[in-house]
Design a protein around this motif. Structure first.
Motif, PDB file in Angstrom:
ATOM      1  N   GLU A 381       0.893  -1.305  -0.094  1.00  0.00           N
ATOM      2  CA  GLU A 381       0.042  -0.022  -0.028  1.00  0.00           C
ATOM      3  C   GLU A 381       0.955   1.458   0.050  1.00  0.00           C
ATOM      4  O   GLU A 381       0.627   2.276  -0.719  1.00  0.00           O
ATOM      5  CB  GLU A 381      -0.837  -0.233   1.340  1.00  0.00           C
ATOM      6  CG  GLU A 381      -1.775   1.074   1.136  1.00  0.00           C
ATOM      7  CD  GLU A 381      -2.704   1.038   2.535  1.00  0.00           C
ATOM      8  OE1 GLU A 381      -3.564   2.101   2.815  1.00  0.00           O
ATOM      9  OE2 GLU A 381      -2.878   0.027   3.239  1.00  0.00           O
ATOM     10  N   GLN A 384       2.417   1.312  -3.594  1.00  0.00           N
ATOM     11  CA  GLN A 384       1.351   1.417  -4.904  1.00  0.00           C
ATOM     12  C   GLN A 384       0.199   2.042  -4.503  1.00  0.00           C
ATOM     13  O   GLN A 384      -0.770   2.267  -5.313  1.00  0.00           O
ATOM     14  CB  GLN A 384       1.080  -0.177  -5.261  1.00  0.00           C
ATOM     15  CG  GLN A 384       2.182  -0.870  -5.837  1.00  0.00           C
ATOM     16  CD  GLN A 384       1.921  -2.276  -6.111  1.00  0.00           C
ATOM     17  OE1 GLN A 384       0.824  -2.629  -6.205  1.00  0.00           O
ATOM     18  NE2 GLN A 384       3.022  -3.169  -6.205  1.00  0.00           N
ATOM     19  N   GLY A 385       0.050   2.402  -3.125  1.00  0.00           N
ATOM     20  CA  GLY A 385      -1.486   2.875  -2.787  1.00  0.00           C
ATOM     21  C   GLY A 385      -2.565   1.820  -2.482  1.00  0.00           C
ATOM     22  O   GLY A 385      -2.347   0.853  -3.076  1.00  0.00           O
ATOM     23  N   PRO A 386      -3.499   2.230  -1.781  1.00  0.00           N
ATOM     24  CA  PRO A 386      -4.689   1.404  -1.644  1.00  0.00           C
ATOM     25  C   PRO A 386      -5.483   0.905  -2.825  1.00  0.00           C
ATOM     26  O   PRO A 386      -5.471   1.727  -3.857  1.00  0.00           O
ATOM     27  CB  PRO A 386      -5.742   1.992  -0.699  1.00  0.00           C
ATOM     28  CG  PRO A 386      -5.325   3.571  -0.991  1.00  0.00           C
ATOM     29  CD  PRO A 386      -3.894   3.661  -1.389  1.00  0.00           C
ATOM     30  N   THR A 387      -5.826  -0.451  -3.118  1.00  0.00           N
ATOM     31  CA  THR A 387      -6.273  -0.843  -4.183  1.00  0.00           C
ATOM     32  C   THR A 387      -7.430  -1.825  -3.497  1.00  0.00           C
ATOM     33  O   THR A 387      -7.512  -2.206  -2.484  1.00  0.00           O
ATOM     34  CB  THR A 387      -5.599  -1.763  -4.936  1.00  0.00           C
ATOM     35  OG1 THR A 387      -4.960  -3.029  -4.284  1.00  0.00           O
ATOM     36  CG2 THR A 387      -4.241  -0.849  -5.802  1.00  0.00           C
ATOM     37  N   PRO A 388      -8.651  -2.076  -4.489  1.00  0.00           N
ATOM     38  CA  PRO A 388      -9.814  -3.054  -3.954  1.00  0.00           C
ATOM     39  C   PRO A 388      -9.011  -4.337  -3.489  1.00  0.00           C
ATOM     40  O   PRO A 388      -9.692  -4.956  -2.555  1.00  0.00           O
ATOM     41  CB  PRO A 388     -10.414  -3.240  -5.219  1.00  0.00           C
ATOM     42  CG  PRO A 388     -10.289  -2.066  -6.095  1.00  0.00           C
ATOM     43  CD  PRO A 388      -8.842  -1.714  -5.926  1.00  0.00           C
ATOM     44  N   LEU A 389      -8.051  -5.052  -4.209  1.00  0.00           N
ATOM     45  CA  LEU A 389      -7.762  -6.270  -3.578  1.00  0.00           C
ATOM     46  C   LEU A 389      -6.908  -6.101  -2.457  1.00  0.00           C
ATOM     47  O   LEU A 389      -6.872  -6.886  -1.495  1.00  0.00           O
ATOM     48  CB  LEU A 389      -6.560  -6.879  -4.832  1.00  0.00           C
ATOM     49  CG  LEU A 389      -6.035  -7.880  -4.462  1.00  0.00           C
ATOM     50  CD1 LEU A 389      -6.954  -9.093  -4.500  1.00  0.00           C
ATOM     51  CD2 LEU A 389      -4.853  -8.165  -5.514  1.00  0.00           C
ATOM     52  N   SER A 390      -6.286  -4.986  -2.422  1.00  0.00           N
ATOM     53  CA  SER A 390      -5.380  -4.882  -0.851  1.00  0.00           C
ATOM     54  C   SER A 390      -6.518  -4.809   0.395  1.00  0.00           C
ATOM     55  O   SER A 390      -6.173  -5.278   1.355  1.00  0.00           O
ATOM     56  CB  SER A 390      -4.563  -3.729  -0.737  1.00  0.00           C
ATOM     57  OG  SER A 390      -5.221  -2.548  -1.240  1.00  0.00           O
ATOM     58  N   ASP A 391      -7.613  -3.888   0.059  1.00  0.00           N
ATOM     59  CA  ASP A 391      -8.947  -3.685   1.077  1.00  0.00           C
ATOM     60  C   ASP A 391      -9.114  -5.253   1.201  1.00  0.00           C
ATOM     61  O   ASP A 391      -9.746  -5.405   2.465  1.00  0.00           O
ATOM     62  CB  ASP A 391      -9.714  -2.687   0.486  1.00  0.00           C
ATOM     63  CG  ASP A 391      -9.369  -1.371   0.334  1.00  0.00           C
ATOM     64  OD1 ASP A 391      -8.083  -0.967   1.080  1.00  0.00           O
ATOM     65  OD2 ASP A 391      -9.797  -0.448  -0.275  1.00  0.00           O
ATOM     66  N   LYS A 392      -9.519  -6.095   0.353  1.00  0.00           N
ATOM     67  CA  LYS A 392      -9.936  -7.165   0.532  1.00  0.00           C
ATOM     68  C   LYS A 392      -9.081  -7.857   1.324  1.00  0.00           C
ATOM     69  O   LYS A 392      -9.431  -8.828   2.221  1.00  0.00           O
ATOM     70  CB  LYS A 392     -10.558  -7.859  -0.835  1.00  0.00           C
ATOM     71  CG  LYS A 392     -11.199  -9.271  -0.340  1.00  0.00           C
ATOM     72  CD  LYS A 392     -11.850  -9.616  -1.825  1.00  0.00           C
ATOM     73  CE  LYS A 392     -12.322 -11.070  -1.530  1.00  0.00           C
ATOM     74  NZ  LYS A 392     -13.069 -11.711  -2.979  1.00  0.00           N
TER      75      LYS A 392
END
Length: 574
Positions: A381, A384-392
């Motif tokens: 994160e 690359q910053g937050p992504t939907p995959l990282s949140d899941k």
């Protein structure tokens, strides 16, 4: 004759006294063994709590946004970045200081207790970080007044000389709250003997031993404990006998120093159970001696009766002696039953001690991989910053941590946060979680989740764990079944004001075992290596914590049927 009786009385008192102390020593050793297992679990939990975040300052020190801000860039971007990261990682605060200790960016920059503009150059963790070390420190916050554990690492920002220090603050209050909820008497002290955390709030910031002038001066210079007087704790430990007096009460006492920063963990356990059991054993011996003595007296009475040609008066005395003997035999039988119950309690205590040891091992082994996963997600994160995959993935890691947290406090007596929960919604989440397990198994699932809400008051995550365990057990029971069906039903018992859900399958059924046998720890019907036999044990414990009941029987479908009944929750009407 009187002298002989007096000698017998003294011998009897001596034997009873010796038996009492021998029994007490045996039961005390049993209690100390169980306490040692609990202490190991508490120590592993504390170590895992600290080690989960030990690598984060190093990762943050490599963040280009941190280096850019330290080199004079705008702080607003880093403030928002640190705030987002602190929230997702469950950290109390993250802040960046320049080489003089002045805070220039913080995750709480937009709050009333912002660290921005505060100088923490006097803190030991800051001074250690400037020397190239990982700074670690526990103390009361100089700005917020809230205690916490600090990690710090130097930020070089592309140069050889440290340009600043990045630090994180962890709140360990949840750990202390768990101690209180479990009912344990436990305290954590640092190298100076100051109590940092304790299950009894009145013990906190007391000293186990008097502090000398140099220790107090160092604590004041670091402003470690604010204005706390650091008075002595009213206790007196005895390592040789493994006991301690706390406030005039005697406890069994164990401690361990195998912790970071030369910390020590101390556990106090009541010894009243050992005393009670010792009295039971001693009382049983006295009762048995009384029975034998009565038998001897009875023989003497019979001889006298025979010598007097069994006169009417002596026959009456014999009948009276027989009646007394019958009473004494009944008392002996009751005493034997009491001893049998005591032995069963000891066996159960042994199984619980084994569960404590197993929980300690599992949480220790899983803690590091889970922490590594969270750190990798944090690093991804940052870069690359937050992504939907990282949140899941963050949600899945949080679920794993919640499950291991339940295992850590498997035997605790406390109560989770309860709220109104819809059983149909919880079952929907459980089935979604188990969707990969249904794939490729050709199992027919019969369930209607579209009906009205079925509300209970409970903890959603723990109820989901019960449903997941029952459905997974049903799936496993269908592996070799010719007919593969699972039926999930919901209902309400109007007369008892309870609601229920039931999971039935067409598998191999319960066999000759009862539900009480299956819910015993380490009991499983699966093949060797495919299950630990803890699923029903944990599930039954969760249902009991919710004031509910769990039953099981062979179902009409040809397999097994498990039903969970819970009190119905009704919303208050105005």
């Amino acid at each position: 004759m009187r002298g002989l009786r007096f000698v017998f009385l003294l011998v009897g008192i001596g034997v009873a006294t010796g038996l009492f102390w021998a029994s007490y020593a045996y039961f005390k050793a049993q209690d100390l063994e169980a306490a040692a297992a609990r202490l190991t679990l508490y120590r592993s939990t504390l170590q895992a709590e600290l080690q989960n975040f030990a690598h984060l300052p190093f990762l943050l020190s490599l963040d280009p946004v941190v280096a850019e801000t330290l080199n004079g860039g705008p702080t607003a971007r880093l403030d928002a970045r640190l705030a987002r990261f602190a929230q997702s990682a469950g950290i109390d605060a993250i802040y960046l200081m320049d080489s003089d200790g002045l805070t220039i960016s913080a995750s709480n920059a937009r709050t009333d207790q912002s660290f921005v503009g505060q100088n923490y150059g006097f803190r030991p963790y800051f001074q250690a970080a400037l020397k190239g070390e990982l700074g670690e420190f526990y103390g009361i916050g100089a700005t917020t007044g809230v205690p916490g554990y600090f990690f710090a690492m130097a930020v070089r920002a592309g140069g050889e000389t440290p340009r600043g220090v990045i630090a994180i603050k962890l709140d360990l209050s949840d750990l202390q709250a768990n101690w209180q909820a479990s009912g344990a008497r436990i305290l954590l002290s640092n190298a100076d003997g100051v109590v940092l955390l304790a299950s009894d709030p009145s013990w906190r910031y007391r000293t186990l031993n008097p502090l000398d002038g140099a220790q107090r001066a160092r604590i004041v210079a670091a402003r470690q404990f604010g204005k706390e007087p650091l008075s002595n704790l009213d206790w007196s430990p005895d390592q040789r006998s493994q006991t301690a007096l706390m406030g005039g009460t005697r406890f069994l006492y164990l401690s361990t120093g195998d912790l970071p920063n030369s910390w020590s963990l101390h556990l106090l356990s009541p010894d009243d159970r050992a005393v009670t059991r010792a009295w039971l054993v001693t009382g049983a011996l006295v009762l048995l001696s009384g029975v034998l003595f009565s038998a001897v007296q009875l023989r003497r009475v019979r001889r006298i009766g025979a010598a007097l040609k069994r006169s009417e008066s002596e026959e009456a005395q014999l009948r009276a002696a027989n009646a007394r003997l019958a009473v004494e035999i009944e008392e002996r039988r009751l005493a034997e039953q009491s001893l049998t119950r005591t032995q069963a309690e000891l066996e159960r205590a042994g199984r619980l001690a084994a569960l404590g040891t197993l929980a300690s091992s599992v949480t220790h082994e899983l803690g590091q991989p889970i922490a590594a996963m969270r750190n990798q997600l944090a690093a991804a994160e940052i870069s690359q910053g937050p992504t939907p995959l990282s949140d899941k993935m963050q949600g899945l890691v949080a679920r794993m941590e919640n499950i291991t947290r339940q295992l850590k406090f498997f035997s605790r007596k406390g109560r989770d946060q309860f709220e109104p929960v819809d059983l149909r919604s919880v079952m929907s989440d459980a089935l979604e979680l188990l969707a990969p397990s249904f794939e490729g198994r050709e199992v027919e699932l019969k369930v209607d989740l579209g009906g009205p809400e079925i509300l209970v008051e409970g903890n959603r995550m723990r109820l989901e764990q019960v449903m997941t365990n029952l459905v997974r057990n049903a799936l496993d029971a269908l592996d070799d079944a010719p007919r593969r069906e699972i039926e999930i039903a919901f209902g309400q018992e109007a007369e008892d004001d309870k609601v229920w859900f039931e999971v039935s399958d067409t598998g191999h059924g319960l066999g000759n075992r009862s539900f009480e046998e299956l819910r015993e720890p380490f009991t499983t019907t699966r093949e060797s290596g495919k299950g630990m036999g803890l699923g029903l044990t944990i599930s039954a414990g969760i249902v009991a914590d919710h004031s509910g009941t769990m039953t099981a029987q062979n179902s009409a479908m040809g397999g097994a049927s498990f039903r969970v009944s819970l009190p119905h929750y009704k919303e208050a009407t105005a």
